[in-house]
Design an enzyme around this catalytic site. Sequence first.
Site, PDB file in Angstrom:
ATOM      1  N   ASP A  41       0.818  -1.217   0.000  1.00 26.93           N
ATOM      2  CA  ASP A  41       0.000   0.000   0.000  1.00 26.93           C
ATOM      3  C   ASP A  41       0.850   1.264   0.000  1.00 26.93           C
ATOM      4  O   ASP A  41       0.421   2.314   0.480  1.00 26.93           O
ATOM      5  CB  ASP A  41      -0.951   0.031   1.215  1.00 26.93           C
ATOM      6  CG  ASP A  41      -1.819  -1.204   1.311  1.00 26.93           C
ATOM      7  OD1 ASP A  41      -2.407  -1.581   0.284  1.00 26.93           O
ATOM      8  OD2 ASP A  41      -1.904  -1.790   2.403  1.00 26.93           O
ATOM      9  N   HIS A  81      -3.739  -1.924  -6.640  1.00 29.00           N
ATOM     10  CA  HIS A  81      -2.968  -0.721  -6.934  1.00 29.00           C
ATOM     11  C   HIS A  81      -3.920   0.337  -7.473  1.00 29.00           C
ATOM     12  O   HIS A  81      -4.606   0.110  -8.470  1.00 29.00           O
ATOM     13  CB  HIS A  81      -1.878  -1.014  -7.974  1.00 29.00           C
ATOM     14  CG  HIS A  81      -0.760  -1.860  -7.447  1.00 29.00           C
ATOM     15  ND1 HIS A  81       0.198  -2.421  -8.251  1.00 29.00           N
ATOM     16  CD2 HIS A  81      -0.449  -2.222  -6.185  1.00 29.00           C
ATOM     17  CE1 HIS A  81       1.052  -3.104  -7.510  1.00 29.00           C
ATOM     18  NE2 HIS A  81       0.667  -3.001  -6.252  1.00 29.00           N
TER      19      HIS A  81
END
Length: 418
Positions: A13, A41
């Site tokens: 992340d 993503h």
Amino acid sequence: MSSIVVVGANWGDEGKGRIVDFLAEQASASIRFQGGNNAGHTVVNDFGTFKLHQLPSGVFNPDCIGVLGPGMVISPALLSAEIAEVEQSGVKVNLCVSDRATLCLPLHAEEDTLEELRLGDGAYGSTRQGIAPCYGDRVMKKGILVGWLKQPEVLVERIQFMLDWKLPQLRALYPTFKFEQTAQEMADWLLEVSAPWRDAICNVTLPMKALQAEGKSLLFEAQLGAGRDLVYGEYPWTTSSNCVSMYAGIGGGLPALRPERVIAVAKAFSSSVGTGTLITAMEEQDAFRELAGEFGATTGRPRDMGYFDAVATKNGVELQAATEIALTKVDCLSGLADLKICVAYEGDHSENPIWPQTASLAPIYEKMEGWNEDITGCRHFDELPKAAQDYVLRIEELMGVPVKMVSVGPGREQMIMR
């Protein structure tokens, strides 16, 4: 020719998707080399905002081939849905899917979920997408290869081989487990849901070698980060694959790869989703989490929020053999009154603070001056407030690797190059 590997320095992340999307404008191939549908993503560009899970973040460049490498586990129906979503925005997905990748089946997702429920409070924090059971089957030589989608008779045979081994175990371990499909029915379903991309299945090494021979640029993209690597991460709260840069060539289809650049992506603060340790966790996280939009792209789960952990990040940078750092979400720190960096740990075994964190450790902080200015419009490093510049430079000093990219927003244009 250049080969660039983009990897995470922390627990995932970090914002790798926006870095890959930015770099893919100059790339001829964008390659995912591990993982599957278990991480997302987020990419923001002229086509819109996308949460990609299996497609490489470079698919928005029409001159760039998207490669799903042999190190991946691929959820076929979800991949078809993801392709359809991207193409609805007007993008034609140019895809190559490795025949050596492994199919992640709904049966794997069910097994994943049942095991998390069985573990109760001791659960790993899995996304329950079936990734661990799928990789486990591959290691046990019971996996179903993507290439068998082009050999229907072999596909049925191998599914039956897998079911004969797996189903008795699942029925014995999980009393609620029921499974009625035959091998033929599973194969028929797989052929149906993979139809949108089955023609893209190939030996991906060949087109990439051809691009190398032409001097083209290859861009390799990992999911998650060093702290979730199966071998070097915070075991057992890891992913089930290797997300370090050294695996890019193996998992991407070019085992002899020697990348020119390894970009370790790190946030300007710490965040983590799932189970594990976040030593620099903030006492009050909710307001900052909402401001920074820190929720899992796959699960929507709120991420744990913390101050920048220079100890963990340096460990990740070294594990990734990074040549440079891309620092993301610096803009989210504007207005944060209590700004600090963890520069060391104290507690048992703090002299060897590598993952996994098996001891009770506490952060030692260095106070940093904050800033209140909106920096999302800055396009050059010297346009940033001095406090923001000092913050980036202090991180660079602690990492021992240059911070060459500074992100001040999600858009492609909001990237400061140093």
